[in-house]
Design a protein around this motif. Structure first.
Motif, PDB file in Angstrom:
ATOM      1  N   ILE A  33       0.803  -1.184  -0.436  1.00 24.77           N
ATOM      2  CA  ILE A  33      -0.388   0.528   0.091  1.00 24.77           C
ATOM      3  C   ILE A  33       0.819   1.142   0.395  1.00 24.77           C
ATOM      4  N   SER A  34       2.126   1.427  -0.200  1.00 22.98           N
ATOM      5  CA  SER A  34       3.691   2.764  -0.383  1.00 22.98           C
ATOM      6  C   SER A  34       2.899   3.482  -1.034  1.00 22.98           C
ATOM      7  N   THR A  35       1.926   2.981  -1.870  1.00 25.08           N
ATOM      8  CA  THR A  35       1.361   4.124  -3.258  1.00 25.08           C
ATOM      9  C   THR A  35       0.453   4.230  -3.084  1.00 25.08           C
ATOM     10  N   ALA A  36      -0.768   3.638  -2.429  1.00 27.05           N
ATOM     11  CA  ALA A  36      -1.908   3.633  -2.119  1.00 27.05           C
ATOM     12  C   ALA A  36      -3.096   4.917  -2.314  1.00 27.05           C
ATOM     13  N   ASP A  37      -4.232   5.006  -3.466  1.00 23.62           N
ATOM     14  CA  ASP A  37      -4.254   6.725  -2.597  1.00 23.62           C
ATOM     15  C   ASP A  37      -5.512   6.429  -1.405  1.00 23.62           C
ATOM     16  N   GLU A  38      -5.831   5.885  -0.917  1.00 22.99           N
ATOM     17  CA  GLU A  38      -6.295   5.499   0.188  1.00 22.99           C
ATOM     18  C   GLU A  38      -5.589   5.015   1.288  1.00 22.99           C
ATOM     19  N   SER A  39      -5.647   5.039   2.633  1.00 22.83           N
ATOM     20  CA  SER A  39      -5.465   4.736   3.803  1.00 22.83           C
ATOM     21  C   SER A  39      -5.495   3.469   4.410  1.00 22.83           C
ATOM     22  N   LEU A  40      -5.268   3.474   4.963  1.00 20.11           N
ATOM     23  CA  LEU A  40      -4.921   1.672   5.762  1.00 20.11           C
ATOM     24  C   LEU A  40      -6.366   1.514   5.930  1.00 20.11           C
ATOM     25  N   GLU A  41      -6.712   2.335   6.892  1.00 20.19           N
ATOM     26  CA  GLU A  41      -7.926   2.650   7.305  1.00 20.19           C
ATOM     27  C   GLU A  41      -9.273   2.323   6.393  1.00 20.19           C
ATOM     28  N   GLU A  42      -9.359   3.458   5.426  1.00 20.83           N
ATOM     29  CA  GLU A  42      -9.806   3.638   4.333  1.00 20.83           C
ATOM     30  C   GLU A  42     -10.374   2.131   3.065  1.00 20.83           C
ATOM     31  N   LEU A  43      -9.117   1.631   3.085  1.00 16.58           N
ATOM     32  CA  LEU A  43      -9.020  -0.109   2.914  1.00 16.58           C
ATOM     33  C   LEU A  43     -10.157  -0.821   3.255  1.00 16.58           C
ATOM     34  N   THR A  44      -9.697  -0.736   4.199  1.00 19.16           N
ATOM     35  CA  THR A  44     -10.451  -1.437   5.421  1.00 19.16           C
ATOM     36  C   THR A  44     -11.987  -1.752   5.542  1.00 19.16           C
ATOM     37  N   ALA A  45     -12.067  -0.404   5.130  1.00 21.59           N
ATOM     38  CA  ALA A  45     -13.619   0.248   5.212  1.00 21.59           C
ATOM     39  C   ALA A  45     -14.023  -0.397   4.068  1.00 21.59           C
ATOM     40  N   ALA A  46     -12.696  -0.497   2.682  1.00 20.45           N
ATOM     41  CA  ALA A  46     -13.826  -0.582   1.710  1.00 20.45           C
ATOM     42  C   ALA A  46     -13.737  -1.837   1.625  1.00 20.45           C
ATOM     43  N   MET A  47     -12.635  -2.948   2.116  1.00 15.63           N
ATOM     44  CA  MET A  47     -12.767  -4.385   2.129  1.00 15.63           C
ATOM     45  C   MET A  47     -13.937  -4.756   2.622  1.00 15.63           C
ATOM     46  N   ASN A  48     -14.618  -3.945   3.748  1.00 16.49           N
ATOM     47  CA  ASN A  48     -15.784  -4.368   4.396  1.00 16.49           C
ATOM     48  C   ASN A  48     -16.967  -4.215   3.636  1.00 16.49           C
ATOM     49  N   ARG A  49     -17.155  -2.988   2.820  1.00 17.83           N
ATOM     50  CA  ARG A  49     -18.203  -2.790   2.156  1.00 17.83           C
ATOM     51  C   ARG A  49     -18.040  -4.118   1.183  1.00 17.83           C
ATOM     52  N   ILE A  50     -17.178  -4.858   0.918  1.00 15.89           N
ATOM     53  CA  ILE A  50     -17.096  -5.226  -0.688  1.00 15.89           C
ATOM     54  C   ILE A  50     -17.831  -6.552  -0.073  1.00 15.89           C
ATOM     55  N   GLY A  51     -17.311  -7.314   1.051  1.00 13.18           N
ATOM     56  CA  GLY A  51     -17.599  -8.568   1.835  1.00 13.18           C
ATOM     57  C   GLY A  51     -18.915  -8.636   2.338  1.00 13.18           C
ATOM     58  N   GLU A  52     -19.537  -7.234   2.648  1.00  9.70           N
ATOM     59  CA  GLU A  52     -21.357  -7.327   2.930  1.00  9.70           C
ATOM     60  C   GLU A  52     -21.949  -7.263   1.568  1.00  9.70           C
ATOM     61  N   GLU A  53     -21.763  -6.480   0.750  1.00  8.48           N
ATOM     62  CA  GLU A  53     -22.280  -6.738  -1.055  1.00  8.48           C
ATOM     63  C   GLU A  53     -21.959  -8.541  -1.355  1.00  8.48           C
ATOM     64  N   MET A  54     -21.355  -8.823  -1.162  1.00 11.59           N
ATOM     65  CA  MET A  54     -20.888 -10.290  -1.656  1.00 11.59           C
ATOM     66  C   MET A  54     -21.547 -11.284  -0.853  1.00 11.59           C
ATOM     67  N   GLY A  55     -21.012 -10.858   0.043  1.00 12.06           N
ATOM     68  CA  GLY A  55     -21.478 -12.353   1.626  1.00 12.06           C
ATOM     69  C   GLY A  55     -20.143 -13.178   1.826  1.00 12.06           C
ATOM     70  N   LEU A  56     -19.171 -11.943   2.073  1.00  8.92           N
ATOM     71  CA  LEU A  56     -17.572 -12.742   2.674  1.00  8.92           C
ATOM     72  C   LEU A  56     -17.147 -12.031   3.878  1.00  8.92           C
ATOM     73  N   ARG A  57     -16.191 -13.078   4.699  1.00  7.73           N
ATOM     74  CA  ARG A  57     -15.692 -12.046   5.401  1.00  7.73           C
ATOM     75  C   ARG A  57     -14.295 -11.533   4.696  1.00  7.73           C
TER      76      ARG A  57
END
Length: 90
Positions: free
Chosen positions: A51-75
């Motif tokens: 994530i060295s060159t990421a356009d989002e923070s670790l917290e934002e990445l975590t939130a985005a992955m949580n949203r994707i997980g909820e949408e797809m029924g994944l952990r």
């Protein structure tokens, strides 16, 4: 390099890898290593990303992955590499 471990677990379906990898690419997060397995209908994936060159923070990445997980029924779990390694030494 700022490495993060992303783990994904859930019922197998079309588009899991595509959805997650598309988000990572859009945010300039490089996938360093990826491993996925399917046992019957259970999908498991583990990724090491930089994530060295990421356009989002670790917290934002975590939130985005949580949203994707909820949408797809994944952990989906996101954690820094050093925390992951420390947890698995015990």
């Amino acid at each position: 390099m700022n490495k993060v471990i992303i783990t994904v677990l859930g019922k197998d379906m079309v588009g899991i890898i595509a959805k997650i990898c598309t988000h990572l690419a859009e945010k300039h997060i490089n996938i360093l290593d990826i491993n996925q397995t399917i046992v019957r209908d259970l999908f498991h994936m583990m990724m090491i990303v930089d994530i060295s060159t990421a356009d989002e923070s670790l917290e934002e990445l975590t939130a985005a992955m949580n949203r994707i997980g909820e949408e797809m029924g994944l952990r989906i779990h996101v954690q820094r590499e050093e925390i992951f390694e420390a947890m698995h030494r015990i």
